[in-house]
Write a protein that holds these residues in place. Structure first.
Motif, PDB file in Angstrom:
ATOM      1  N   ALA A 178      42.207  30.856  38.624  1.00 16.48           N
ATOM      2  CA  ALA A 178      42.885  31.855  37.809  1.00 16.48           C
ATOM      3  C   ALA A 178      42.892  31.488  36.328  1.00 16.48           C
ATOM      4  O   ALA A 178      42.743  32.347  35.458  1.00 16.48           O
ATOM      5  CB  ALA A 178      44.320  32.048  38.308  1.00 16.48           C
ATOM      6  N   SER A 215      38.504  39.038  34.102  1.00 20.07           N
ATOM      7  CA  SER A 215      38.608  38.755  35.526  1.00 20.07           C
ATOM      8  C   SER A 215      37.743  37.560  35.890  1.00 20.07           C
ATOM      9  O   SER A 215      36.606  37.424  35.429  1.00 20.07           O
ATOM     10  CB  SER A 215      38.171  39.978  36.344  1.00 20.07           C
ATOM     11  N   GLU A 241      45.320  38.147  38.467  1.00 18.90           N
ATOM     12  CA  GLU A 241      44.311  39.165  38.148  1.00 18.90           C
ATOM     13  C   GLU A 241      44.987  40.460  37.698  1.00 18.90           C
ATOM     14  O   GLU A 241      44.482  41.145  36.796  1.00 18.90           O
ATOM     15  CB  GLU A 241      43.428  39.423  39.375  1.00 18.90           C
ATOM     16  N   LYS A 296      46.051  40.011  34.072  1.00 16.43           N
ATOM     17  CA  LYS A 296      44.914  40.137  33.161  1.00 16.43           C
ATOM     18  C   LYS A 296      44.493  41.608  33.011  1.00 16.43           C
ATOM     19  O   LYS A 296      44.119  42.045  31.918  1.00 16.43           O
ATOM     20  CB  LYS A 296      43.735  39.303  33.686  1.00 16.43           C
ATOM     21  N   TRP A 297      44.557  42.344  34.110  1.00 17.40           N
ATOM     22  CA  TRP A 297      44.171  43.764  34.051  1.00 17.40           C
ATOM     23  C   TRP A 297      45.113  44.519  33.117  1.00 17.40           C
ATOM     24  O   TRP A 297      44.679  45.340  32.318  1.00 17.40           O
ATOM     25  CB  TRP A 297      44.211  44.357  35.459  1.00 17.40           C
TER      26      TRP A 297
END
Length: 955
Positions: free
Chosen positions: A869, A876, A937, A940-941
């Motif tokens: 991560a 991503s 994730e 981050k999105w």
């Protein structure tokens, strides 16, 4: 040509300007008494005549008597620089234990061992914990010692530059003595190629020239004279030669007036010794982090100890419990991980021709905001090259770069006589390649360039010299700005050849060569020549004019030689920039790094080179000389550094460089300084990053610096800065990785305390196993992430920016919080599922051992997914590629395999007090790991889709 040195009884070369020695007797009467005291008491020897020099220094042309020399040696001491006492190896090793993390862990190990001795009965697990903590400290110390074992040898390198032997007159007899035996008043004899053994005043000089680059940074050889010169700065005295420099041409006799630390070289030694080594930004941030983490760890442990003791828990057990909390908060593997990760950066830089001697300097390079670069050898190739010739109104281009006679002169016929005259009126020698050395010049580099272009045009200087031997010479001086030689031609007549500054030479010409014919030099012709010279100078070229005339006899007076001349033409030359430098300068501009040229050369030369490589692009750069810097107070200097976007510092001394570096540092800039000479050593040591030249640099410069460019190219600095920025990003990644799992280790301990569970959910030995067994390899793999393509597209980070910024701390809390929830859930689920009351739990219950095994395995598994991560900040990890860092996957698998061994191997079960886990247990732990990766994730999105999200750090 070879001439007998003066000490063998030969007189000066015919026609040479020199100072005759006075009668060989004692000092003449009526002059000041001899002085050989400290520098402040020395007479102003440059302004004295030869006889007055002998008198002032208490000597005579026969030199000192052996008895007087011994007495002065006892009074002044040997002619050497004092050595620096280095710490013994054991002291260096002990220094590794002064790190705050090491101190905390050593104290913890000692207290734990004391608890083992006082406990009744004694618990082997407590002894294991004490030894394990001690082992961690020893491991970290060993790695740090191995990585950073590099002694400071600056003073020894300065001493190495002092020649070991020299030729001295003692009581009229020539002797070869050790240079350390020289004393003020000694008379030394010098020949081309000799290193100057002390600070000397020349009293005889035959075609003498010295290379002062090690002291002044000026690349050109400088002519030396024997007569008195007006008072002024000592280093500018043209009748003095200084320790650490070389006689590159001619011969001479000189009187020593300063030795050892009293020399100009000794002054630089004192500056270098006094210059403090600056801490890098990472050093400061790691030290601050260590203080904070150690403080939090000690405070938390003390608070929990105070909470549990009143509850009736055994004192020793409570102490071990609190110690486990402290150990959970201290990142034991960080020092080793940091050292090895920086070492990876060192190896990467070495492959790019940048040798870094101190590990922490790798990261400091990444925060560089100002580069103070010298000119010769770094931006340029340090090889003067003729690129244009002018004769009879026509320009002739010259190809080829450097001292190799490879290239050609366009339409060489009309300029052969020009080049023949220029080659004959030179004292330099061109030395062909030998071993690893390429073509090089012995003597003045300008004259060497003329020899090279002559060979390119088919004119062999050696053949021409044999055909027309020299009979007299008038050396160059700064007043005439000319040099002339007289030669016997094949028809037994005599020809004089003169070269020098175009305007000076043109004023002495009355004719010009036109296709082999001698025509009067009219006003129009003079204007044409002047315009041609101005055109070359406007291109940043150094321009020389060449002329000739017939003379009467082999040794005519200088007035006859340098008048009524026939102009042959002009030669334009320059020290060519390295071809890769311009792109490197453009990269620095894009990265927000300011470049300041700091050189000992002339301002016009510096500006010309700066324009060629792109450092200067505007019409009016700020050009400041050392004399002008002296006139500025600190406030004015600060304004100069702040307001001058394009700044060139010329004719600077070592003190000027240090002052400028200090000025930038006071403005919170991270300063890198390049240099190659001994004069650069103080600034190199004082800078945040000292960068020395590996190929052309002096030993003292290389020892004072923390980075050495193996190829001497400025472009390697730019590459190293990019790698340094990449190292910083990678350090930030593995710090997030390491500290996030500390939360996972601490959370179940705190939870157990507040819910009243009597035992620890994870022991200190288990924590050490995680920190050193399962975390180090993935952290190292994160530290080895390749350099990102956009690393040089953003400005340098501020000097005061914290390694643990708000964004980094937020990410640590986010990832650590998820791990904490997971391990607390699996522990208390296992405990509650057993149906056993808290008060009945003992260390030997199988369910307790299974529960603490689940906690340790949960942290290890979640860290595997956590490592994936943290590889990216916003992009991503699936787009970056799960397999793009195979070492990270391998390291994670090793950690899980080690955890499996701790769970299933009976010997390890006994050490860690663990139990075998079922397949369903591993499935639950893996599910928590996937949940962590999915949550990251998602974060981050969200960042990618926020319009206001910062772009820094994306991949």
């Amino acid at each position: 040509m070879s001439y007998e040195p003066a000490w063998r009884g030969a007189g000066p070369r015919g026609g040479v300007s020199g100072t005759a020695a006075p009668p060989e007797s004692g000092p003449p009467a009526g002059l000041p008494p001899p002085s050989d005291g400290p520098p402040g008491d020395r007479p102003a020897v440059p302004s004295l005549s030869a006889s007055e020099v002998y008198a002032a220094l208490g000597t005579c042309p026969r030199g000192l008597t052996p008895a007087e020399a011994d007495a002065r040696l006892a009074r002044h001491g040997p002619n050497e620089l004092p050595g620096v006492g280095h710490r013994h190896v054991w002291r260096r090793l002990l220094a590794q234990f002064t790190d705050l993390f090491a101190v905390v862990l050593l104290v913890s190990s000692a207290i734990t061992f004391l608890a083992y001795l006082l406990g009744q009965p004694r618990d082997p697990a407590t002894l294991q914990l004490a030894l394990a903590i001690l082992g961690v400290v020893l491991l970290n110390a060993g790695i740090g010692f191995a990585q950073e074992y590099s002694a400071e040898r600056t003073a020894e390198s300065l001493q190495a530059m002092v020649p070991h032997t020299c030729r001295v007159l003692r009581d009229g007899e020539p002797r070869e003595l050790s240079a350390r035996e020289l004393v003020p008043g000694d008379v030394v004899v010098l020949e081309a190629g000799d290193a100057v053994p002390a600070d000397c005043r020349l009293v005889e000089a035959q075609d003498a020239a010295v290379n002062n680059a090690a002291l002044t940074g000026e690349s050109d050889a400088v002519t030396r004279v024997a007569g008195p010169v007006p008072a002024g700065p000592l280093l500018e005295a043209r009748n003095c030669a200084f320790m650490g420099t070389d006689l590159v041409a001619g011969t001479g006799k000189a009187v020593v007036f300063a030795t050892g630390t009293a020399t100009e070289f000794g002054r630089i030694f004192r500056l270098t010794a006094a210059a403090p080594r600056q801490q890098t930004p990472l050093q400061r941030q790691v030290a601050a982090m260590a203080r904070r983490v150690a403080g939090v760890a000690l405070a938390t442990g003390a608070v929990l100890f105070a909470v549990r003791v009143p509850s009736g828990q055994p004192f020793v057990d409570t102490f071990v419990f609190s110690l486990g909390v402290m150990v959970a908060l201290v990142p034991e593997g960080l020092p080793a991980t940091l050292s090895v990760s920086l070492a990876i950066g060192v190896r990467r830089m070495a492959r790019r021709h940048a040798l870094v001697k101190q590990l922490l300097a790798v990261e400091a390079l990444g925060s560089t905001s100002v580069v103070c670069t010298d000119k010769t050898g770094t931006l340029t190739q340090a090889e003067m090259t003729v690129v244009q010739l002018w004769a009879d109104g026509v320009s002739h281009a010259v190809t080829g770069v450097g001292y190799a006679p490879a290239g050609e002169v366009a339409d060489a016929g009309p300029v052969r006589e020009l080049l023949r005259a220029a080659a004959l009126c030179s004292n330099a020698r061109l030395v062909p390649p030998k071993g690893r050395d390429g073509w090089r010049v012995l003597g003045d580099t300008t004259e060497g360039a003329l020899l090279v272009v002559a060979l390119k045009a088919g004119v062999d200087p050696a053949v021409e010299e044999a055909r027309t031997p020299r009979t007299a010479e008038h050396p160059f001086d700064s007043v005439r700005k000319l040099m002339s030689t007289v030669h016997r031609a094949e028809d037994a007549t005599y020809l004089a050849y003169v070269k020098g500054a175009p305007l000076e030479l043109l004023a002495r010409c009355d004719s010009v060569d036109r296709d082999g014919r001698q025509e009067p030099l009219t006003d129009a012709s003079r204007a044409e020549v002047a315009a041609a010279a101005d055109g070359m100078a406007g291109q940043g070229l150094r321009v020389l004019a060449v002329a000739r005339r017939r003379v009467d006899g082999p040794r005519p007076p200088i007035g006859d030689v340098e008048s009524g001349l026939t102009l042959l033409g002009l030669a334009g030359m320059y020290d060519p920039p390295r071809p890769e430098v311009r792109d490197a300068v453009d990269t620095c501009r894009r990265a927000g790094i300011r470049i300041v040229m700091v050189t000992g050369d002339h301002p016009l030369t510096a500006e010309a080179v700066a324009r060629r490589v792109g450092i200067v692009r505007g019409p009016r750069p700020t050009v400041v000389t050392g004399v002008q810097l002296d006139a500025l107070d600190d406030r004015s200097l600060n304004a100069l550094l702040a307001e001058s976007a394009e700044l060139l510092l010329c004719r600077v001394a070592p003190e000027h460089k240090m002052r400028v570096v200090t000025g930038f540092q006071q403005r919170d800039e991270v300063v890198a300084v390049t240099g190659d000479g001994a004069n650069d050593a103080p600034a190199l040591k004082h800078a945040d990053i000292g960068v020395a030249m590996g190929a052309s640099g002096t030993d003292v410069a290389r020892e004072a610096a923390v980075m050495v460019l193996l190829d001497d190219s400025f472009a390697s600095i730019t590459t190293a800065v990019g790698l340094g920025r990449s190292v910083y990003r990678n350090i930030r990644k593995f710090l997030i990785y390491l500290f996030s799992h500390n939360i996972g280790e601490l959370a179940p301990i705190l939870a157990a305390t507040f819910v009243g569970f009597p035992l620890v959910p994870i022991s200190a030995v288990q924590i050490l196993a995680i920190d050193l067994g399962s975390d180090v390899l993935p952290a190292l793999a994160l530290g080895a992430e390749p350099m990102e393509a956009d690393v040089m597209d953003s400005p340098p980070r501020p000097r005061r920016e914290r390694l643990f910024s708000a964004a980094v701390m937020g990410r640590i809390l986010f990832l650590g919080g998820i791990q904490a929830l997971g391990v607390c859930a699996v522990f208390f689920w296992h405990i509650h599922a057993s149906g056993i009351p808290y008060a009945d739990f003992t260390k030997d219950l199988p369910v307790y051992r299974e529960a603490i095994t689940m906690v340790q395995a949960g942290i290890v598994v979640s860290q595997f997914f956590n490592a994936l991560a943290v590889r990216t900040d916003r992009q991503s990890v699936f787009r970056a590629g799960l397999l793009s860092n195979p070492w990270l996957l391998a390291a994670g698998c090793v950690g899980i395999a080690l955890m499996a061994a701790i769970s299933y191997a009976p010997p390890l079960q006994a050490v860690f007090h663990t139990a075998p886990l079922a397949a369903s247990d591993w499935a639950v732990l893996a599910a928590f790991g996937v949940l962590l990766l999915a949550a990251e994730e998602t974060r981050k999105w969200v960042l990618r889709h926020r319009r206001t999200a910062p772009k820094e750090g994306t991949r």
